[in-house]
Design an enzyme around this catalytic site. Structure first.
Site, PDB file in Angstrom:
ATOM      1  N   CYS A 121      64.395 -42.844 -60.307  1.00 26.66           N
ATOM      2  CA  CYS A 121      63.546 -42.510 -59.189  1.00 26.66           C
ATOM      3  C   CYS A 121      62.939 -43.968 -58.752  1.00 26.66           C
ATOM      4  CB  CYS A 121      62.806 -41.581 -59.750  1.00 26.66           C
ATOM      5  SG  CYS A 121      63.459 -39.810 -60.158  1.00 26.66           S
TER       6      CYS A 121
ATOM      7  N   CYS B 224      55.303 -40.665 -54.215  1.00 28.41           N
ATOM      8  CA  CYS B 224      55.984 -41.192 -55.328  1.00 28.41           C
ATOM      9  C   CYS B 224      55.346 -42.252 -56.138  1.00 28.41           C
ATOM     10  CB  CYS B 224      57.402 -41.624 -54.482  1.00 28.41           C
ATOM     11  SG  CYS B 224      56.957 -42.964 -53.470  1.00 28.41           S
TER      12      CYS B 224
END
Lengths: 248, 398
Positions: free
Chosen positions: A86, A160
């Site tokens: 990620c 994020c």
């Protein structure tokens, strides 16, 4: 302005002549790049993509774990969240005063973009203020509070790149696990695997990311299965899954 | 602070020579080329002169050049133009593209897919070379168009366009058809490669000015005589109705000059940059552990170096280098507007965590050995700083 026909033709000829002789000068005519002064003007006009505070923390991070320091640094809690796939992984080491349950020392490392690095650095400063934050207050830190500390983040980075609070809560859980106060562990929104020791899927994932390859190695890091041995087949399955996921 | 620009694949500065040829067209020869009085005729003449110059450079006819407002527009015109004109000759029209096309091709194809076209994406290998067998097997009587990039913008891989041409020609011959029509996106290639469409064997070719030291938002589509297109922009019918809108006269003149310079100098410039680029690659691999090169080392644009640097994230790397005065690029998700990693790096089989550490360095006309040394010195420093901050240690072998 256009004056006479003959002049126009001359000009056209002149410009096409220029285009013929120009190859010779190809290398000489390097376009001038910005001087310091011009660059400052451009900077002032088009500010950095992040706030000044993000920039400061990114370029001069505070309280991070230096090369080789792990061996010397005394800690009693570790938390790690995120995944390399990620693009963000954060690890936090804490030294918690057992008497006051205040965070006395903090170190961190972050793999990720500038805002991920800056947000962990800002978090570490928040923890160190007023002679260290209590674990109770530390648990209440939200991404919003960190972003406020940073003077804002671009919308796209909002979700994020701020994982520091999660890593911190992992570390706090780790602290209580280490001192055996399992009732104080508050599992994050991840599935609980070992119901007695409150060890989650995420803990196993983190153990694998940290290099554990076998059940024994994962147990060394998490004690999973020691509280509730019935979960061991599931743990083994998860280890295989995460090793494949991260190519480890 | 000194700035070192190493992102020439993104765009190039406009060269002084190009600016010089453009300037008179802003105020002196400003006429509308569609007007029949002198100012208009002069502007028209300049466009036609530029068209002839470009046609000569490409060894094609002037009528085969359509000026557009950039590479993306050329590509859109090629794909939608062909699709819309010929679709009714097919019951289920198909378009073949590669998996490492520029977004202009990918997104256009995706739009056509929604409109009922079948899109076939050809895979590439680890080096980014297209799978010719798969391409050959994908051809059938419904294939209307093939669009394959000549040289990739990220990893610099040069695709075997001439081999694809042979496959296409064989198919046409065996099936007694004029289809599929073959388009190539040559935007990255024009500075370094021979891009004569007849040599490449393509029916359509997109080019732009912003990658060859010409003005931005200028471009052209080569369209082989006999092939038809439905316009995508409607209006005054300029460019033989293929592209309406008053012509960007200064831009067209600039584009012609830029292309001329690029094509004249391509061999010399390629040789010079290849030497510098190889030095750069060797030094990076030698001095930074856990680093490797992406793409094909042989079939590669001479100015392109593309690395993976494990355990660091691309956006952070680029911002740190920016602070040192260096401009480079990455395929990391954190760097993109959509937070998705580069489709090209996914196509060559890199896992996501590895793509995060990607770094593209593209050299150009003004790059010197000193620039490369300065870059290397700072890259080593910055990678060390970021790796010190990084809690992960990936294992990956390319």
């Amino acid at each position: 302005m256009i004056k006479t026909k003959s002049k126009n033709k001359k000009n056209i000829k002149k410009s096409s002549k220029n285009s013929l002789s120009m190859t010779k000068n190809l290398k000489k005519n390097k376009p001038k790049l910005l001087s310091r002064q011009e660059a400052d003007i451009v900077n002032a006009l088009s500010s950095w993509i992040y706030s000044d505070k993000v920039r400061e923390h990114f370029l001069h991070p505070k309280n991070f774990m230096k090369f080789g320091e792990e061996k010397k640094f005394k800690y009693n809690a570790v938390g790690m969240v995120g995944s390399p796939a990620c693009g963000d992984v954060m690890k936090i080491w804490l030294w918690v005063d057992p008497q006051t349950e205040k965070i006395k020392k903090v170190r961190w490392r972050t793999f990720g973009c500038a805002s991920a690095i800056a947000s962990t650095s800002a978090l570490s400063e928040m923890l160190m203020r007023n002679e260290g934050m209590s674990l109770k207050k530390a648990r209440e830190i939200t991404p919003d509070k960190i972003i406020k500390e940073l003077g804002g983040l671009p919308d796209i980075k909002y979700h994020c790149s701020v994982l520091g609070d999660k890593a911190l809560r992992e570390a706090i859980n780790d602290y209580y696990r280490r001192i055996g106060q399992y009732e104080k562990i508050k599992p994050e929104g991840s599935r609980v695997i070992d119901k007695v020791l409150k060890i989650t899927e995420k803990d196993i994932e983190n153990a694998v990311i940290n290099g554990a390859k076998t059940l024994e190695e994962v147990q060394k890091k998490t004690k999973v299965g020691l509280g509730d041995p019935r979960c061991i087949p599931l743990v083994e399955e998860l280890i295989r899954f995460y090793r494949e996921k991260y190519n480890l | 602070m000194k700035r070192i620009y190493l992102d020439y694949a993104s765009t190039t500065p406009v060269s002084k020579e190009v600016i010089k040829t453009m300037l008179p067209y802003f105020d002196q020869f400003f006429g509308n080329p569609s007007a029949i009085y002198e100012e208009g005729r002069l502007a028209k003449k300049s466009i036609e002169t530029a068209r002839k110059q470009i046609a000569d450079l490409l060894s094609v006819k002037p009528e085969e050049i359509i000026f557009t407002n950039g590479g993306t527009e050329s590509i859109n015109l090629a794909i939608f133009g062909i699709a819309n004109f010929y679709r009714f000759q097919f019951s289920q029209p198909e378009i073949i593209i590669s998996s490492i096309e520029h977004p202009a091709v990918l997104e256009s194809a995706q739009k056509l897919e929604k409109l009922g076209f079948k899109i076939i994406k050809i895979e590439v290998d680890k080096k980014g070379m297209i799978n010719l067998k798969q391409l050959e097997n994908s051809l059938n009587k419904q294939t209307l168009l093939i669009s394959i990039i000549l040289a990739n913008n990220e990893i610099g891989t040069i695709e075997p366009i001439k081999k694809i041409k042979k496959i296409v020609e064989n198919f046409r011959f065996n099936n007694k058809t004029l289809f599929p029509i073959f388009h190539t996106d040559a935007c990255q290639a024009a500075e370094y490669l021979d891009i004569k469409p007849k040599k490449l064997g393509v029916d359509l070719m997109s080019l732009n000015g912003g990658k060859i030291y010409g003005p931005k938002a200028t471009g052209l589509l080569y369209k082989k005589e006999g092939i038809e297109l439905e316009p995508i922009i409607f209006g005054g019918g300029q460019e033989k109705k293929y592209r309406s809108g008053t012509e960007n006269v200064s831009g067209i003149v600039g584009l012609a000059t830029a292309l001329k310079l690029a094509q004249q100098e391509k061999e010399k410039e390629s040789a010079r940059l290849k030497k510098l680029r190889d030095y750069l690659i060797n030094e990076v691999l030698r001095s930074i552990p856990k680093t490797f090169v992406n793409g094909d080392l042989k079939n590669r644009l001479p100015n392109n170096a593309h690395f993976t640097i494990l355990d660091v994230e691309g956006e952070a790397l680029i911002l740190k280098l920016d602070q040192c005065g260096i401009a480079v690029s990455t395929g990391s998700a954190c760097h993109s507007k959509s937070l998705t990693p580069s489709h090209v790096l996914i196509a060559i089989g890199l896992p996501h965590e590895v793509i995060h550490g990607s770094l593209r360095v593209t050299l150009g006309r003004y790059t010197t050995k000193n620039d490369i040394d300065y870059f290397l010195k700072n890259l080593i420093k910055v990678v060390k700083e970021l790796r010190q901050l990084s809690p992960i240690s990936l294992k990956f072998k390319n």
